[in-house]
Design a protein around this motif. Structure first.
Motif, PDB file in Angstrom:
ATOM      1  N   VAL A 147     -13.330  10.161  11.755  1.00  0.00           N
ATOM      2  CA  VAL A 147     -14.129   9.361  10.820  1.00  0.00           C
ATOM      3  C   VAL A 147     -13.991   9.919   9.405  1.00  0.00           C
ATOM      4  N   ARG A 148     -14.116  11.213   9.261  1.00  0.00           N
ATOM      5  CA  ARG A 148     -14.005  11.843   7.939  1.00  0.00           C
ATOM      6  C   ARG A 148     -12.606  11.642   7.355  1.00  0.00           C
ATOM      7  N   LEU A 149     -11.594  11.824   8.182  1.00  0.00           N
ATOM      8  CA  LEU A 149     -10.214  11.670   7.745  1.00  0.00           C
ATOM      9  C   LEU A 149      -9.947  10.237   7.261  1.00  0.00           C
ATOM     10  N   LEU A 150     -10.362   9.238   8.041  1.00  0.00           N
ATOM     11  CA  LEU A 150     -10.157   7.849   7.644  1.00  0.00           C
ATOM     12  C   LEU A 150     -10.945   7.503   6.383  1.00  0.00           C
ATOM     13  N   SER A 151     -12.166   7.988   6.288  1.00  0.00           N
ATOM     14  CA  SER A 151     -12.989   7.712   5.105  1.00  0.00           C
ATOM     15  C   SER A 151     -12.333   8.253   3.845  1.00  0.00           C
ATOM     16  N   GLU A 152     -11.798   9.459   3.919  1.00  0.00           N
ATOM     17  CA  GLU A 152     -11.114  10.044   2.763  1.00  0.00           C
ATOM     18  C   GLU A 152      -9.818   9.312   2.464  1.00  0.00           C
ATOM     19  N   ALA A 153      -9.047   9.001   3.497  1.00  0.00           N
ATOM     20  CA  ALA A 153      -7.749   8.358   3.302  1.00  0.00           C
ATOM     21  C   ALA A 153      -7.878   6.955   2.716  1.00  0.00           C
ATOM     22  N   PHE A 154      -8.945   6.243   3.054  1.00  0.00           N
ATOM     23  CA  PHE A 154      -9.105   4.864   2.605  1.00  0.00           C
ATOM     24  C   PHE A 154     -10.045   4.714   1.416  1.00  0.00           C
ATOM     25  N   GLN A 155     -10.474   5.807   0.830  1.00  0.00           N
ATOM     26  CA  GLN A 155     -11.400   5.721  -0.302  1.00  0.00           C
ATOM     27  C   GLN A 155     -10.818   4.894  -1.448  1.00  0.00           C
ATOM     28  N   ASP A 156      -9.541   5.040  -1.733  1.00  0.00           N
ATOM     29  CA  ASP A 156      -8.915   4.322  -2.848  1.00  0.00           C
ATOM     30  C   ASP A 156      -8.018   3.177  -2.388  1.00  0.00           C
ATOM     31  N   ASP A 157      -8.120   2.786  -1.134  1.00  0.00           N
ATOM     32  CA  ASP A 157      -7.315   1.699  -0.591  1.00  0.00           C
ATOM     33  C   ASP A 157      -7.777   0.361  -1.189  1.00  0.00           C
ATOM     34  N   PRO A 158      -6.846  -0.551  -1.522  1.00  0.00           N
ATOM     35  CA  PRO A 158      -7.242  -1.834  -2.119  1.00  0.00           C
ATOM     36  C   PRO A 158      -8.197  -2.653  -1.250  1.00  0.00           C
ATOM     37  N   VAL A 159      -7.984  -2.670   0.054  1.00  0.00           N
ATOM     38  CA  VAL A 159      -8.853  -3.463   0.926  1.00  0.00           C
ATOM     39  C   VAL A 159     -10.235  -2.820   1.021  1.00  0.00           C
ATOM     40  N   SER A 160     -10.294  -1.498   1.098  1.00  0.00           N
ATOM     41  CA  SER A 160     -11.591  -0.820   1.095  1.00  0.00           C
ATOM     42  C   SER A 160     -12.343  -1.088  -0.200  1.00  0.00           C
ATOM     43  N   GLY A 161     -11.601  -1.114  -1.314  1.00  0.00           N
ATOM     44  CA  GLY A 161     -12.216  -1.423  -2.589  1.00  0.00           C
ATOM     45  C   GLY A 161     -12.751  -2.845  -2.650  1.00  0.00           C
ATOM     46  N   TRP A 162     -12.110  -3.745  -1.918  1.00  0.00           N
ATOM     47  CA  TRP A 162     -12.587  -5.127  -1.850  1.00  0.00           C
ATOM     48  C   TRP A 162     -13.854  -5.222  -0.994  1.00  0.00           C
ATOM     49  N   ILE A 163     -13.862  -4.519   0.128  1.00  0.00           N
ATOM     50  CA  ILE A 163     -15.034  -4.547   1.006  1.00  0.00           C
ATOM     51  C   ILE A 163     -16.236  -3.911   0.316  1.00  0.00           C
ATOM     52  N   PHE A 164     -15.999  -2.765  -0.294  1.00  0.00           N
ATOM     53  CA  PHE A 164     -17.062  -2.002  -0.966  1.00  0.00           C
ATOM     54  C   PHE A 164     -16.657  -1.795  -2.430  1.00  0.00           C
ATOM     55  N   PRO A 165     -16.895  -2.775  -3.309  1.00  0.00           N
ATOM     56  CA  PRO A 165     -16.386  -2.691  -4.687  1.00  0.00           C
ATOM     57  C   PRO A 165     -16.922  -1.520  -5.504  1.00  0.00           C
ATOM     58  N   GLU A 166     -18.147  -1.106  -5.264  1.00  0.00           N
ATOM     59  CA  GLU A 166     -18.741  -0.022  -6.055  1.00  0.00           C
ATOM     60  C   GLU A 166     -18.347   1.323  -5.431  1.00  0.00           C
ATOM     61  N   GLU A 167     -17.715   2.169  -6.223  1.00  0.00           N
ATOM     62  CA  GLU A 167     -17.106   3.393  -5.694  1.00  0.00           C
ATOM     63  C   GLU A 167     -18.089   4.316  -4.975  1.00  0.00           C
ATOM     64  N   GLU A 168     -19.240   4.568  -5.546  1.00  0.00           N
ATOM     65  CA  GLU A 168     -20.187   5.482  -4.904  1.00  0.00           C
ATOM     66  C   GLU A 168     -20.744   4.874  -3.619  1.00  0.00           C
ATOM     67  N   TYR A 169     -20.997   3.576  -3.641  1.00  0.00           N
ATOM     68  CA  TYR A 169     -21.464   2.905  -2.425  1.00  0.00           C
ATOM     69  C   TYR A 169     -20.390   2.973  -1.336  1.00  0.00           C
ATOM     70  N   ARG A 170     -19.128   2.814  -1.738  1.00  0.00           N
ATOM     71  CA  ARG A 170     -18.022   2.933  -0.783  1.00  0.00           C
ATOM     72  C   ARG A 170     -18.006   4.330  -0.179  1.00  0.00           C
ATOM     73  N   ARG A 171     -18.181   5.329  -1.015  1.00  0.00           N
ATOM     74  CA  ARG A 171     -18.145   6.722  -0.541  1.00  0.00           C
ATOM     75  C   ARG A 171     -19.229   6.983   0.508  1.00  0.00           C
ATOM     76  N   THR A 172     -20.401   6.375   0.322  1.00  0.00           N
ATOM     77  CA  THR A 172     -21.509   6.646   1.249  1.00  0.00           C
ATOM     78  C   THR A 172     -21.560   5.689   2.436  1.00  0.00           C
ATOM     79  N   THR A 173     -21.010   4.483   2.286  1.00  0.00           N
ATOM     80  CA  THR A 173     -21.132   3.470   3.339  1.00  0.00           C
ATOM     81  C   THR A 173     -19.883   3.353   4.203  1.00  0.00           C
TER      82      THR A 173
END
Length: 197
Positions: free
Chosen positions: A17-43
């Motif tokens: 879980v930690r590895l995937l969360s870090e790897a996808f933090q800056d992924d375009p699709v992750s950014g689309w799902i969670f547009p706000e960076e800090e919210y993405r980091r926590t959610t």
């Protein structure tokens, strides 16, 4: 020197879980799902945990021995499951109930997922940000596609970035039909790999 790979178990859940969360933090699709960076980091870790739980129950997670990369694989039968739409709604409800994009992503990728032929589905692959470009992702994929070649089984994935698409093309995957345009968001590339003789 080869990359040592092992099958992850339930005891590896938090690592993956930690590895995937870090790897996808800056992924375009992750950014689309969670547009706000800090919210993405926590959610986003909750979304990754839901994915990991599904694959631990129904598929296989491969992880490099040093814990720097992982791949989530699901064996797909020739005929699709009828309950996938309910599964996407359940993931949304458990992860981020007010975020319809969690469910939309699952529905749209489910609609383009090929049916009619059994295959291995690479749901996600993640490499620690500081270790990308070392061949770890390629090693994880090749360990499964080599088996697919021996067994005459195709493989499928959706690339979420232009960079990952290039890696998959080098490993024998080709664009299947056309890219998926996420609503007001980035493209994803559905890719298929026929087994090699």
């Amino acid at each position: 020197m080869g990359v040592a790979i092992r099958t992850a178990g339930a005891e590896d859940r938090e690592l993956v879980v930690r590895l995937l969360s870090e790897a996808f933090q800056d992924d375009p699709v992750s950014g689309w799902i969670f547009p706000e960076e800090e919210y993405r980091r926590t959610t986003q870790p909750r979304l990754m945990a839901a994915f990991v739980d599904i694959v631990l129950a129904d598929g296989r997670i491969d992880v490099t021995e040093d814990g720097s990369a992982c791949a989530l694989w699901l064996p797909m039968p020739a005929e699709p499951h009828d309950d996938e739409d309910d599964g996407f709604a359940a993931v949304r409800e458990s992860v981020d109930p007010d975020n319809e994009r969690v469910e939309v992503l699952g529905r749209l990728t489910g609609e383009i997922h090929p049916a009619g032929r059994a295959h291995e589905y690479l749901w996600m692959i993640g490499v620690a940000p500081g270790r990308q470009g070392e061949g770890l992702g390629g090693a994880l994929i090749t360990s499964v596609t080599d088996r697919c070649d021996r067994e005459g089984l195709p493989a499928y994935l959706e690339a979420s970035s232009a960079r990952s698409r290039k890696l998959y093309e080098r490993l024998g995957f080709a664009l299947r039909d056309r890219p998926l345009d996420l609503p007001d968001g980035p493209q994803m590339w559905p890719m298929w790999r026929e087994p090699r003789g």
